[in-house]
Each structure stands twice: as C-alpha cells, then as structure tokens.
Design a protein around this motif. Sequence first.
Motif, PDB file in Angstrom:
ATOM      1  N   GLU A  67     -13.328  34.039  21.499  1.00 23.88           N
ATOM      2  CA  GLU A  67     -12.451  35.134  21.893  1.00 23.88           C
ATOM      3  C   GLU A  67     -12.309  36.172  20.781  1.00 23.88           C
ATOM      4  O   GLU A  67     -11.947  37.309  21.039  1.00 23.88           O
ATOM      5  N   ASN A  68     -12.581  35.784  19.543  1.00 28.12           N
ATOM      6  CA  ASN A  68     -12.435  36.692  18.400  1.00 28.12           C
ATOM      7  C   ASN A  68     -13.723  37.421  18.053  1.00 28.12           C
ATOM      8  O   ASN A  68     -13.727  38.228  17.126  1.00 28.12           O
ATOM      9  N   TYR A  70     -16.490  40.068  19.219  1.00 34.51           N
ATOM     10  CA  TYR A  70     -16.742  41.138  20.174  1.00 34.51           C
ATOM     11  C   TYR A  70     -18.123  41.722  19.890  1.00 34.51           C
ATOM     12  O   TYR A  70     -18.441  42.063  18.757  1.00 34.51           O
TER      13      TYR A  70
END
Length: 184
Positions: A67-68, A70
């Motif tokens: 999730e961290n 990108y």
Amino acid sequence: MRSLKLNPFKSSSYKGINPRDERREKIKRDKFNKEMKNLWRLLILGFINYCLGYLIINNGFRKLSNENIYIKGNFNIEKETILSSSAISKKLPIIKLNPYLIEKDLLNKLPIESIAINRTIFPLRLEIEIKEREPIAFAYSQKANNSEKGLIDLNGHWIPISMFKKELLSEENFYVEGWNKNFR
C-alpha cells in the motif's frame, strides 16, 4: 483659587536623573529583550527538531508494504512484475533502501526507458515513476535453434512479449525476423 505650578528643578524633593543611567537602563532592557527573543527562538527550533526527529525515527524505520508503494507510468507492465524484478525488500525500513540500486535493477531487468524513485518519510511512501519503452514492431529472434517472439522499440531494444498485456498488442504491426542485439 489660583493653582500653583511646581517647577521640578526648583523643588527640593526632586532628585536629578543622570542621562547616563537612563541610557544604561535602556541598554539593559534591550539586551534582556534580545536574550528573551533568542531564548524563544531556541525553544521553538528545539521543539521543531524534536518533532522532526520523532517523525524520522517513527516512520523512517517502518517496513514497506504494497500500500505504501506507488508506481506511475506503468501502462503495460504490471505492478507485481515491477516489484518482483526490483531490489525492493519489504524487510528493510524505508530509510535503508537504496534508490540507485532499485533503479539499476529495474533498468536492467525490464523494458523501461527511464525511471525516477522518490522516498518520503512523512507520509511513508515509495514513489516509482517509470517511462516504458513503446513497442513499434514484432520481432523474432533465433537463439540456439530456439525461436523467440518479442517486440522492439524505436531504438531497437528487445522487449519480451510476456511483459505486455495481450489486449494492447495487435498483429497489424511490422515484423522483424532474425533480430540480433548487435544489429540494433
């Protein structure tokens, strides 16, 4: 009734103030005010340093998760392929990751033209911005009695066909038979 005005210079109760004493008092007040301003500045900067240090220690040594991370600019290559091909270790904290090594791995293993990696501690994030190679033709390569089908870009770089989504490819493009790295 008549009002009497007292002249302070003629009065016996008047004590004369020395102008040097007034100046000394003003200098002392100014010095005290300056020291208080410097003390407040020191306290505020110390508090800011404490907060930034706390953020670095708290977030900088956290481990990365999916999730961290990108990824920008990946139209054909999937995120999982990029993460598995890179040197991103989810066991290391973000502050110990080396963006240069990640860039080097991705450029060597994937059909990427350029890459930029930014890591931020607050908020905790690793941003990978890539520019993919754009295929312009299909190609066949002969290697030790083995024919491999792939794509090539404008500069003649080989792109494995497995890296691209099948729905984006069309068979109406050009064909290059017998592609060789030496004949780019």
